[in-house]
Design a protein around this motif. Structure first.
Motif, PDB file in Angstrom:
ATOM      1  N   PRO A 144       0.831  -1.205   0.000  1.00 31.28           N
ATOM      2  CA  PRO A 144       0.000   0.000   0.000  1.00 31.28           C
ATOM      3  C   PRO A 144       0.866   1.256   0.000  1.00 31.28           C
ATOM      4  CG  PRO A 144       0.111  -0.909   2.207  1.00 31.28           C
ATOM      5  CD  PRO A 144       0.819  -1.890   1.300  1.00 31.28           C
ATOM      6  N   HIS A 145       0.276   2.381  -0.398  1.00 30.92           N
ATOM      7  CA  HIS A 145       0.983   3.652  -0.267  1.00 30.92           C
ATOM      8  C   HIS A 145       1.374   3.849   1.194  1.00 30.92           C
ATOM      9  CE1 HIS A 145      -1.083   5.421  -4.094  1.00 30.92           C
ATOM     10  NE2 HIS A 145      -0.157   4.532  -4.368  1.00 30.92           N
ATOM     11  N   ALA A 175      -4.026   2.143   7.738  1.00 28.08           N
ATOM     12  CA  ALA A 175      -5.409   1.929   7.304  1.00 28.08           C
ATOM     13  C   ALA A 175      -5.535   0.595   6.569  1.00 28.08           C
ATOM     14  CB  ALA A 175      -5.856   3.082   6.397  1.00 28.08           C
ATOM     15  N   PHE A 176      -4.500   0.248   5.782  1.00 28.93           N
ATOM     16  CA  PHE A 176      -4.511  -1.039   5.083  1.00 28.93           C
ATOM     17  C   PHE A 176      -4.535  -2.192   6.087  1.00 28.93           C
ATOM     18  CE2 PHE A 176      -1.986  -4.701   3.797  1.00 28.93           C
ATOM     19  CZ  PHE A 176      -2.699  -5.136   2.690  1.00 28.93           C
ATOM     20  N   TRP A 192      -7.893  -2.499   7.666  1.00 34.16           N
ATOM     21  CA  TRP A 192      -8.846  -3.086   6.719  1.00 34.16           C
ATOM     22  C   TRP A 192      -8.628  -4.587   6.598  1.00 34.16           C
ATOM     23  CZ3 TRP A 192      -7.210  -4.910   1.701  1.00 34.16           C
ATOM     24  CH2 TRP A 192      -8.257  -5.374   0.906  1.00 34.16           C
ATOM     25  N   GLU A 245      -0.903   5.170   3.850  1.00 30.79           N
ATOM     26  CA  GLU A 245      -2.115   4.373   4.042  1.00 30.79           C
ATOM     27  C   GLU A 245      -1.825   3.003   4.656  1.00 30.79           C
ATOM     28  OE1 GLU A 245      -3.626   4.208   0.081  1.00 30.79           O
ATOM     29  OE2 GLU A 245      -3.778   6.389  -0.090  1.00 30.79           O
TER      30      GLU A 245
END
Length: 210
Positions: A176-177, A183-184, A187, A180
């Motif tokens: 992921p970036h 947040a990844f 998730w 993020e």
């Protein structure tokens, strides 16, 4: 590390002719000042019989290293315009050399500035300006029963992936970036009901859009 920055994809060169003088723009992505100096010396050796080999480079996350050389041209007419092109295009970690073979017609200060500017722009066109974006490696270890669902969700979200490891459990390398990453992971925890075991790896740059 910067979240993203512009540089050039590769070394490149392109020639333009202005009033019979040949201007050959050379560019290369560099990581250190030593890299930049080595590149400049390579061009000088290659074009040892040129009238001038003018150069500039800018290196560092905050552009800490900025150097230029007129290499015998009138002060401010060559190295500075090359450096200004690097700045104006928002590039980092780039070295440019513009080689001149004099064609017999004087250009004047304004003409030289325009010529070296155009030579630097031509070099960057040859090297291809790109944006490099920082990603965070996140290794996701799962039971094989989750593999199909997780891979499908990763594709749907457009998340870059690396190699997959197959052992007692499957390990996906997700990228992921960098901003993020947390947040990844949140998730992924929700997606797998807390079954995924995650560890962070290296921070790596990828070219935007590829």
């Amino acid at each position: 590390m910067l979240e993203k920055y512009k540089t050039v994809r590769q070394a490149g060169e392109q020639e333009i002719v202005i009033k019979k003088s040949r201007f050959i723009g050379h560019v290369k992505p560099v990581e250190t000042e030593a890299d930049a100096l080595q590149f400049i010396e390579e061009i000088k050796k290659k074009h040892w019989n040129a009238t001038h080999n003018c150069s500039a480079y800018m290196i560092g996350e905050r552009d800490e290293i900025q150097k230029q050389s007129d290499d015998g041209e009138p002060s401010g007419t060559a190295g500075k315009p090359i450096l200004e092109v690097i700045k104006n295009q928002g590039l980092k970690n780039v070295a440019i050399v513009v080689t001149r073979y004099f064609g017999g017609i004087m250009l004047g200060a304004g003409g030289l500035i325009r010529a070296y500017t155009d030579g630097a722009v031509a070099a960057i066109e040859a090297g291809e300006a790109i944006t490099r974006v920082l990603h965070q490696q996140v290794f996701v270890e799962l039971d094989y029963t989750w593999l199909g669902k997780v891979e499908n969700e990763l594709r749907n979200r457009g998340i870059t992936t690396g190699d997959t490891g197959f052992a007692d459990k499957v390990t996906l390398c997700c990228l992921p970036h960098h901003p993020e990453a947390q947040a990844f992971k949140d998730w992924m925890t929700d997606l797998t009901g807390g079954q995924a075991v995650m560890t962070e790896g290296e921070k790596v740059y990828f070219i935007e859009g590829e």
